[in-house]
Motif scaffolding. Structure first.
Motif, PDB file in Angstrom:
ATOM      1  N   UNK A 186       3.881   1.515  -1.069  1.00  0.00           N
ATOM      2  CA  UNK A 186       4.573   1.655  -2.348  1.00  0.00           C
ATOM      3  C   UNK A 186       3.633   2.184  -3.425  1.00  0.00           C
ATOM      4  N   UNK A 187       2.401   1.769  -3.351  1.00  0.00           N
ATOM      5  CA  UNK A 187       1.440   2.280  -4.321  1.00  0.00           C
ATOM      6  C   UNK A 187       1.272   3.786  -4.147  1.00  0.00           C
ATOM      7  N   UNK A 188       1.222   4.217  -2.909  1.00  0.00           N
ATOM      8  CA  UNK A 188       1.045   5.650  -2.657  1.00  0.00           C
ATOM      9  C   UNK A 188       2.318   6.441  -2.921  1.00  0.00           C
ATOM     10  N   UNK A 210       8.346 -14.351  -8.309  1.00  0.00           N
ATOM     11  CA  UNK A 210       8.042 -14.780  -9.668  1.00  0.00           C
ATOM     12  C   UNK A 210       9.000 -15.877 -10.119  1.00  0.00           C
ATOM     13  N   UNK A 263       6.101   6.464  -6.587  1.00  0.00           N
ATOM     14  CA  UNK A 263       6.614   7.399  -7.582  1.00  0.00           C
ATOM     15  C   UNK A 263       7.642   8.377  -7.023  1.00  0.00           C
ATOM     16  N   UNK A 264       7.536   8.632  -5.721  1.00  0.00           N
ATOM     17  CA  UNK A 264       8.515   9.547  -5.115  1.00  0.00           C
ATOM     18  C   UNK A 264       9.746   8.804  -4.587  1.00  0.00           C
ATOM     19  N   UNK A 285       2.866 -14.441 -13.171  1.00  0.00           N
ATOM     20  CA  UNK A 285       2.010 -13.436 -12.535  1.00  0.00           C
ATOM     21  C   UNK A 285       0.581 -13.937 -12.365  1.00  0.00           C
ATOM     22  N   UNK A 307      -3.089 -10.496  -5.337  1.00  0.00           N
ATOM     23  CA  UNK A 307      -3.049  -9.050  -5.461  1.00  0.00           C
ATOM     24  C   UNK A 307      -4.435  -8.467  -5.230  1.00  0.00           C
ATOM     25  N   UNK A 339      11.099   1.209  -4.675  1.00  0.00           N
ATOM     26  CA  UNK A 339      10.381   0.331  -5.586  1.00  0.00           C
ATOM     27  C   UNK A 339      11.322  -0.732  -6.135  1.00  0.00           C
ATOM     28  N   UNK A 340      12.495  -0.277  -6.532  1.00  0.00           N
ATOM     29  CA  UNK A 340      13.456  -1.250  -7.056  1.00  0.00           C
ATOM     30  C   UNK A 340      13.855  -2.269  -6.003  1.00  0.00           C
ATOM     31  N   UNK A 379       0.832  -1.197   0.000  1.00  0.00           N
ATOM     32  CA  UNK A 379       0.000   0.000   0.000  1.00  0.00           C
ATOM     33  C   UNK A 379       0.875   1.259   0.000  1.00  0.00           C
ATOM     34  N   UNK A 427       9.321  -9.215  -5.386  1.00  0.00           N
ATOM     35  CA  UNK A 427       8.576  -9.574  -6.588  1.00  0.00           C
ATOM     36  C   UNK A 427       9.374 -10.516  -7.479  1.00  0.00           C
ATOM     37  N   UNK A 472      12.184  -3.257  -3.517  1.00  0.00           N
ATOM     38  CA  UNK A 472      11.073  -4.171  -3.302  1.00  0.00           C
ATOM     39  C   UNK A 472      10.929  -5.142  -4.467  1.00  0.00           C
ATOM     40  N   UNK A 473      11.086  -4.613  -5.633  1.00  0.00           N
ATOM     41  CA  UNK A 473      10.946  -5.478  -6.813  1.00  0.00           C
ATOM     42  C   UNK A 473      11.980  -6.602  -6.776  1.00  0.00           C
TER      43      UNK A 473
END
Lengths: 203, 203, 203, 203
Positions: free
Chosen positions: D114-116, D137, D119-120, D163, D170, D125-126, D112, D133, D128-129
């Motif tokens: 990260x979704x919010x 996967x 972008x900042x 996915x 998700x 994000x990286x 949640x 993620x 976490x990915x």
DNA sequence: GATGAATGAGGATTCATTCAT
DNA sequence: TATGAATGAATCCTCATTCAT
């Protein structure tokens, strides 16, 4: 005073009013000890309005210094640059007059601020140097040169650094800033120096 | 390792080390921008220890200023006071020597701090005035007086304020503090002034 | 210029223009980081006018979300609800089409905003649930039911939660919002899911 | 409670305590609406201490996200990676188990956030990915591949994006975050999807 | 309606100072 | 003595909101 309007809106130039208040506060407390809140209160506006016109405290500081320089220097230096007087008359008259005024003028405050904060604001120092110091020194140099050309002064007069004229002014300024209560006839100091230099320079 | 040296290498003079570190930091950043933490780190001690010796930041500041004055002034002024030289030789020699040293010495730093913080520390200003300024001015006065007594100088030499000797030193000091990168031969400035004054004073 | 056109070019729908600007700004920065000032600037109006139409920032936010939902959902869901297609054709055709559009549509932005701000705006969440989610789920349910009635699908097809159709759309949406730069063929994902479900449901 | 000691000093791991409190607060309010003061209060420390360990609010945020990921992911993913089960058993067993846990786990909160805020915070994000993620996967991909090798699955099973396994997870996660009060058997959703996929993949 | 100057509460951050160890 | 974790008052700066014009 039942309820004064919360929102003021005056015609006057708010940025200038704020700058004036800021100048006084910076003068009294120095940069670091000045709180934007105090400046605002002094200007009779809210803190937020200060930030509307000046993005940061540093911006305000720079604006204030430049503002003072711009507003004062011309009235101090300006009338010195164009004159019909002989070099001697000029040095003994307008220049001396000018130098006597400086230690009690806002320029002295600006110098105090530059001494304190200069290292953190090299652009301000440059601005001040170019607009005040360099112009002042050049004006003196010109008058000495003119005196030599006209035969009023000996050729060697050119060897003297123009700074020598200003040294007692500098000392007077610092003296007043730091030793305000200790006696010193600063005007006398500057007069002596001019006489000293003229005696040396005259043909 | 039970047999470690019993005597931990204990720093002899922690307060002095802290004061030294503080002086350097105040010199670099000014009073407000100096953090006790930085001072402690620089002195290689903990913040807490700083507070053991100096109750507050202001205490530390005052101690530092007085400390510098005490330690430096005698090495600067001291050897000036007792001399067998003629007055002229003294003014041209030791006094000039002294004045040339000041703008690059810790005393200049102290002056900068007094210019910035003086108004908030009148006791420091007084201390400085009595221990440095008054003594320096008096020394000059004495030598001029002695020169007059001995017939080296004209009686009128006494009319000159001794501040006139120091004015170029003051300007040089401020110049270096503020316009460090602008050229100015400050030594030359002071030499010229001494010559100027001697020419005027000599019988 | 007295004869200027009497009718100033008056924007027809200021509130809508403000809402549009607000939506874009909320989309880019999120609720908290959006400044009313920016919204106003973007809409080409003054800050004050924004407050004329929307009492608070929160009002604006709610209006914007509902506004987007109202304006978009029908164009997305609308044409899905009435159709003459067989259930299989519908699922493979219009529904898939719809789902592929969503992750790149304003609805995805609204979902992002609901994920962030939902807990503080339960009424918004309900509004969105009723107008979008419930309707969408119900539409799917209906088509599955119709397929069963018509003998296209096995009876057990009804056991599947309609959410299963939407799951890859959801993942695609979040993926694009968060991992915009990581590769993923989201259309393929949704197609696979539809095939998977159809294979399972078909009689 | 006459006078509780003003200064606390606990053995426990203060940074971790602060991070925990921060996680809870960020989870409840989101990044922007979280006040450092609240975090500190929740951790039972002063605001200042928070800044001792985390230079800025953003630092704290990043530390918290990474901290949660680091602490939770291994306990979630870790035991999934090494197993002696057949591919089918694995997918139906541990993987399903894992997926059921995620929507109620702190990882959902992180998502949640990260979704919010993603972008900042592209680095987050990286991070976490790569750590969550991509690993997840890849684990799925490996099991499918192994199943194919062993003849459990058809060759075409490899065509499915991994996915697809995660899509219902998700949706469940988002559902719980946004529509916490609306009914949905999320476990059932994930089970159905696994069965759907297995039916398709099995030889 | 429309503007944007003006307000001030709110929140991040700093740092002198304290004190348990 | 010596340490450095802990405190919280102080201050910069932002921005939703108001209101005189």
């Amino acid at each position: 005073m039942p309820n004064q309007p919360k929102y003021q809106r005056r015609k006057e130039d708010r940025p200038q009013e704020i700058a004036d208040a800021a100048f006084k506060t910076f003068a009294e407390k120095g940069y670091a000890a000045t709180r934007i809140d105090d400046v605002a209160k002094r200007a009779g506006v809210s803190k937020g309005l200060t930030y509307l016109y000046y993005k940061t405290k540093e911006d305000l500081f720079k604006a204030v210094v430049k503002n003072v320089v711009i507003r004062r220097v011309d009235s101090l230096i300006g009338n010195v640059e164009s004159t019909e007087l002989s070099s001697e008359e000029f040095l003994r008259g307008p220049l001396l007059e000018f130098m006597k005024k400086v230690p009690g003028s806002p320029i002295a405050i600006v110098i105090r601020l530059l001494i304190s904060e200069g290292p953190r604001h090299p652009d301000l120092v440059n601005y001040y140097y170019e607009n005040v110091v360099a112009r002042g020194l050049e004006a003196i140099r010109q008058f000495v040169a003119r005196g030599v050309e006209r035969g009023e002064f000996r050729r060697e007069a050119l060897d003297h650094q123009p700074h020598l004229f200003l040294a007692p002014m500098m000392l007077s300024m610092i003296w007043r800033l730091v030793f305000a209560d200790k006696p010193l006839d600063t005007d006398q100091l500057m007069e002596s120096q001019v006489e000293l230099l003229l005696a040396e320079m005259k043909a």
